[in-house]
Design an enzyme around this catalytic site. Structure first.
Site, short mmCIF file in Angstrom:
data_model
loop_
_atom_site.label_atom_id
_atom_site.label_comp_id
_atom_site.label_asym_id
_atom_site.label_seq_id
_atom_site.Cartn_x
_atom_site.Cartn_y
_atom_site.Cartn_z
N ARG A 110 8.45 -8.57 11.91
CA ARG A 110 8.52 -7.34 12.70
C ARG A 110 7.49 -7.42 13.82
O ARG A 110 7.75 -7.07 14.95
CB ARG A 110 8.30 -6.12 11.81
CG ARG A 110 9.53 -5.68 11.02
CD ARG A 110 10.18 -6.78 10.19
NE ARG A 110 11.31 -6.34 9.42
CZ ARG A 110 11.26 -5.95 8.13
NH1 ARG A 110 10.12 -5.99 7.46
NH2 ARG A 110 12.36 -5.56 7.52
N ASP A 139 13.27 -12.48 9.07
CA ASP A 139 13.85 -11.14 8.90
C ASP A 139 14.78 -10.85 10.08
O ASP A 139 14.92 -11.68 10.98
CB ASP A 139 12.75 -10.08 8.76
CG ASP A 139 13.16 -8.98 7.79
OD1 ASP A 139 14.21 -8.36 8.00
OD2 ASP A 139 12.44 -8.76 6.80
N HIS A 210 18.86 -9.08 5.64
CA HIS A 210 17.74 -9.26 6.58
C HIS A 210 17.86 -10.57 7.36
O HIS A 210 16.88 -11.28 7.55
CB HIS A 210 16.39 -9.19 5.83
CG HIS A 210 16.03 -7.80 5.39
ND1 HIS A 210 15.73 -6.79 6.27
CD2 HIS A 210 15.95 -7.26 4.14
CE1 HIS A 210 15.46 -5.68 5.59
NE2 HIS A 210 15.59 -5.93 4.31
N ASP A 273 16.52 -8.77 -1.25
CA ASP A 273 16.48 -7.30 -1.16
C ASP A 273 17.46 -6.79 -0.10
O ASP A 273 17.84 -7.50 0.82
CB ASP A 273 15.06 -6.82 -0.80
CG ASP A 273 14.58 -7.39 0.54
OD1 ASP A 273 14.90 -8.56 0.83
OD2 ASP A 273 13.91 -6.66 1.28
N GLU A 274 17.86 -5.55 -0.27
CA GLU A 274 18.53 -4.75 0.76
C GLU A 274 19.65 -5.50 1.49
O GLU A 274 19.64 -5.61 2.71
CB GLU A 274 17.46 -4.27 1.77
CG GLU A 274 16.42 -3.39 1.11
CD GLU A 274 15.30 -2.94 2.04
OE1 GLU A 274 14.85 -1.79 1.88
OE2 GLU A 274 14.86 -3.72 2.91
N TRP A 346 9.50 -4.21 -6.53
CA TRP A 346 8.98 -3.42 -5.40
C TRP A 346 9.46 -1.98 -5.42
O TRP A 346 8.76 -1.08 -5.00
CB TRP A 346 9.33 -4.09 -4.06
CG TRP A 346 10.77 -3.98 -3.61
CD1 TRP A 346 11.81 -4.77 -3.99
CD2 TRP A 346 11.32 -3.02 -2.69
NE1 TRP A 346 12.97 -4.38 -3.36
CE2 TRP A 346 12.70 -3.31 -2.56
CE3 TRP A 346 10.78 -1.96 -1.96
CZ2 TRP A 346 13.54 -2.55 -1.74
CZ3 TRP A 346 11.62 -1.21 -1.14
CH2 TRP A 346 12.99 -1.51 -1.04
N TYR A 371 2.15 -0.63 -1.34
CA TYR A 371 2.72 -0.75 0.00
C TYR A 371 1.66 -0.33 1.02
O TYR A 371 1.47 0.84 1.31
CB TYR A 371 4.04 0.04 0.10
CG TYR A 371 5.21 -0.89 -0.21
CD1 TYR A 371 5.16 -1.72 -1.33
CD2 TYR A 371 6.32 -0.99 0.62
CE1 TYR A 371 6.19 -2.61 -1.61
CE2 TYR A 371 7.37 -1.88 0.35
CZ TYR A 371 7.28 -2.69 -0.77
OH TYR A 371 8.30 -3.58 -1.04
N PHE A 372 1.00 -1.34 1.56
CA PHE A 372 -0.13 -1.08 2.45
C PHE A 372 0.31 -0.69 3.87
O PHE A 372 -0.52 -0.46 4.74
CB PHE A 372 -1.06 -2.31 2.51
CG PHE A 372 -1.91 -2.52 1.28
CD1 PHE A 372 -1.73 -1.74 0.13
CD2 PHE A 372 -2.88 -3.51 1.25
CE1 PHE A 372 -2.51 -1.95 -1.01
CE2 PHE A 372 -3.68 -3.72 0.12
CZ PHE A 372 -3.49 -2.94 -1.01
N ASP A 373 1.65 -0.61 4.07
CA ASP A 373 2.11 -0.04 5.35
C ASP A 373 2.12 1.49 5.29
O ASP A 373 2.30 2.15 6.32
CB ASP A 373 3.49 -0.58 5.75
CG ASP A 373 4.56 -0.42 4.68
OD1 ASP A 373 4.22 -0.21 3.48
OD2 ASP A 373 5.76 -0.50 5.02
N TRP A 421 4.12 -4.74 5.39
CA TRP A 421 5.26 -4.79 6.33
C TRP A 421 4.77 -4.26 7.66
O TRP A 421 4.03 -3.27 7.71
CB TRP A 421 6.42 -3.94 5.78
CG TRP A 421 6.85 -4.36 4.41
CD1 TRP A 421 6.59 -3.73 3.23
CD2 TRP A 421 7.62 -5.54 4.08
NE1 TRP A 421 7.15 -4.44 2.19
CE2 TRP A 421 7.78 -5.54 2.68
CE3 TRP A 421 8.18 -6.58 4.82
CZ2 TRP A 421 8.49 -6.54 2.00
CZ3 TRP A 421 8.88 -7.57 4.16
CH2 TRP A 421 9.03 -7.55 2.77
N THR A 422 5.21 -4.90 8.76
CA THR A 422 4.53 -4.63 10.03
C THR A 422 5.42 -3.98 11.10
O THR A 422 5.16 -4.16 12.30
CB THR A 422 3.92 -5.94 10.57
OG1 THR A 422 4.97 -6.92 10.73
CG2 THR A 422 2.86 -6.49 9.63
C1 ACM Z 1 11.20 -4.59 0.47
O1 ACM Z 1 10.27 -3.80 0.68
N1 ACM Z 1 12.36 -4.47 1.07
C2 ACM Z 1 11.03 -5.70 -0.46
#
Ligand code: ACM
Ligand code: ZN
Length: 484
Positions: A110, A139, A210, A273-274, A346, A371-373, A421-422
């Site tokens: 990101r 990603d 992703h 994921d996702e 997660w 989650y440090f974001d 996550w950035t």
């Molecule tokens: C994630 O936060 N999608 C692993």
């Protein structure tokens, strides 16, 4: 090398360099710091630090253990000594980590961060006794790995032509190119730098979702054929790899093949994921794969869920055959879990608990605590824009990675990590701000035995650590004491 590190650390505090030399057989030097291997120490990463009137001794079963003893000694010094002499209490410290897997993650997709900063990040992990750096390298918004086999990943996939401005959904874009990737040489350099500090680099290629940066580069790997764009937005997107396309599956294996030449890590993270199933439902190739492989709905899962399992299992087979193991996000539990997979939990801890109960190894990275974001405080008016949430230092400290498991199941919990996550973190200063001092709380979750954890004592000690952050020019959150 350990002794050289120690000498450097002392120089940071004391402004003079201790000479380093090898000790002669049978010599018992006084007025020295001695580093010694000792096979009577049980834990591979354990150490004993002894301070007497005359000398300091650090013993470890392994050089890695000695390294952690050195970190403790380093953190026992003043960040900046005011005189040429410092006093340490006479003491013996017997110490070992609770978990064998102690990681911090960084998303460089990101937003992209240069190799020099990645090394500083690794230095911070070392200061906090961590042994794994989870590098999220691919990603939707950018592919960050040099590929010799698929050069369009770099020519096209590493650059997005616009980025959403402000919070997602603003409808405003900057219409500016943003990109970057690491060369294979640079990644090897990071691996070597980390290894000197006993840190393994765990690379992640996120599959099969992703992957818009892949599809923009090679539209034929998508179900619809595109057109696709390296993603200017944040979120989860319907276009993912076409599992029915054998070329796309070959791409997965080729990329993993390139990756394992760069990263010696026993574990390779393959994401998982996702990944929405919507394209697969109407794609003739994907439906043919479902029919050919006899993938069926049942047990609460759709045939398309099992199509994702097929992709993960193929990646696992490829890697297992080459002596590597996979890690996947907890969505890999939806369908048929790849038999030897380690699950990274997660979406809270539930996925990790389920996986441990099924006999899979687990890494806890729940978004409830890791989650440090997320914002560091409920009072966000003076905070830089973040994705949301509220994760103060105290909440990180509270994580109990084996909660809800029997003693036997708890053995499957290899450890814990936090994720950064950035999407909303564009500068290195902001990365540091989101990381510190929450990283210190995470370090105690990973290292410290539960009966020795004490948040009140931690709060006192973390002030000392903040002096190190300040000395070394790191930006950090000052919410704990309203420090400035
Ligand atoms: C994630 O936060 N999608 C692993
Ligand atoms: Zn398809």
């Amino acid at each position: 090398r350990n002794a050289e590190f120690l000498s450097e650390y002392v120089a940071q505090s004391m402004n003079f360099a201790l000479p380093v030399r090898e000790q002669a057989e049978g010599e018992a030097p006084e007025h020295a710091i001695t580093l010694v291997l000792d096979s009577t120490i049980n834990n591979e990463e354990g150490y004993r630090l002894s301070v007497t009137e005359k000398s300091i001794r650090i013993e470890g079963r392994t050089e890695q253990g000695i390294f952690y003893g050195i970190q403790t000694l380093r953190k026992s010094l003043p960040a900046v000594a005011e005189s040429k002499s410092i006093l340490l209490p006479a003491a013996v410290v017997n110490d070992e980590p609770r978990f064998t897997y102690r990681a911090m993650h960084l998303d460089v997709c990101r937003h992209f961060f240069p190799v020099e900063f990645v090394k500083k990040y690794i230095d911070l992990l070392a200061l906090h006794n961590m042994n794994t750096f989870h590098w999220h390298l691919t990603d939707d918004q950018g592919w960050r790995i040099e590929s010799k086999k698929y050069p369009k990943l770099n020519e096209i996939g590493s650059v997005r032509h616009r980025t959403v401005v402000g919070y997602l959904g603003s409808g405003e874009y900057d219409n500016t190119d943003y990109g970057g990737y690491y060369t294979q040489e640079q990644m090897k350099e990071v691996v070597a730098y980390a290894a000197e500090r006993y840190i393994n680099v765990l690379p992640e290629i996120d599959l099969p979702g992703h992957t818009l940066s892949v599809l923009a580069s090679y539209p034929e790997f998508g179900c619809t054929g595109g057109p696709y764009e390296v993603c200017p937005d944040w979120g989860v997107f319907p276009d993912v790899l076409c599992i029915g396309n054998e070329q796309a599956m070959q791409f997965v294996e080729d990329i993993l093949g390139e990756l394992i030449e760069i990263f010696p890590s026993r574990y390779i993270h393959i994401g998982g994921d996702e990944a929405p199933r919507v394209r697969w439902k109407t794609c003739p190739k994907c439906q043919k794969r479902i029919a050919d492989e006899g993938l069926k709905a049942g047990g609460g899962f759709t045939a398309e869920d099992r199509l994702q399992s097929y992709c993960m299992q193929r990646a696992e087979r490829f890697l297992n055959a080459r002596g590597r193991s996979i890690i996947g996000w907890d969505e890999i539990l939806n369908g048929d879990v790849a038999p030897n997979a380690t699950v990274m939990s997660w979406q809270g801890s539930a996925g990790g608990i389920k996986a441990a109960q099924m006999g899979h190894d687990v890494i806890m990275a729940p978004n409830t605590h890791c989650y440090f974001d997320f914002y560091q405080t409920a009072d966000t008016k003076d905070e830089p824009l973040a994705i949301g949430g509220c994760l103060p230092v105290s909440k990180v400290y509270e994580l109990e990675p084996t909660a809800g498991l029997t003693e036997e199941q708890a053995k499957h919990v290899l450890g814990a990590q936090a994720n950064l996550w950035t999407e909303y973190i564009a500068t290195t200063e902001h990365v540091e701000y989101m990381l510190l001092p929450r990283l210190a709380a995470l370090a105690e979750v990973q290292w410290t035995a539960p009966d020795k954890k004490d948040y009140k004592k931690f709060e006192k000690r973390v002030v000392h650590l903040m002096e190190f952050y300040r000395r070394d020019g790191f930006n950090f959150g000052k919410h704990l004491y309203n420090l400035h």
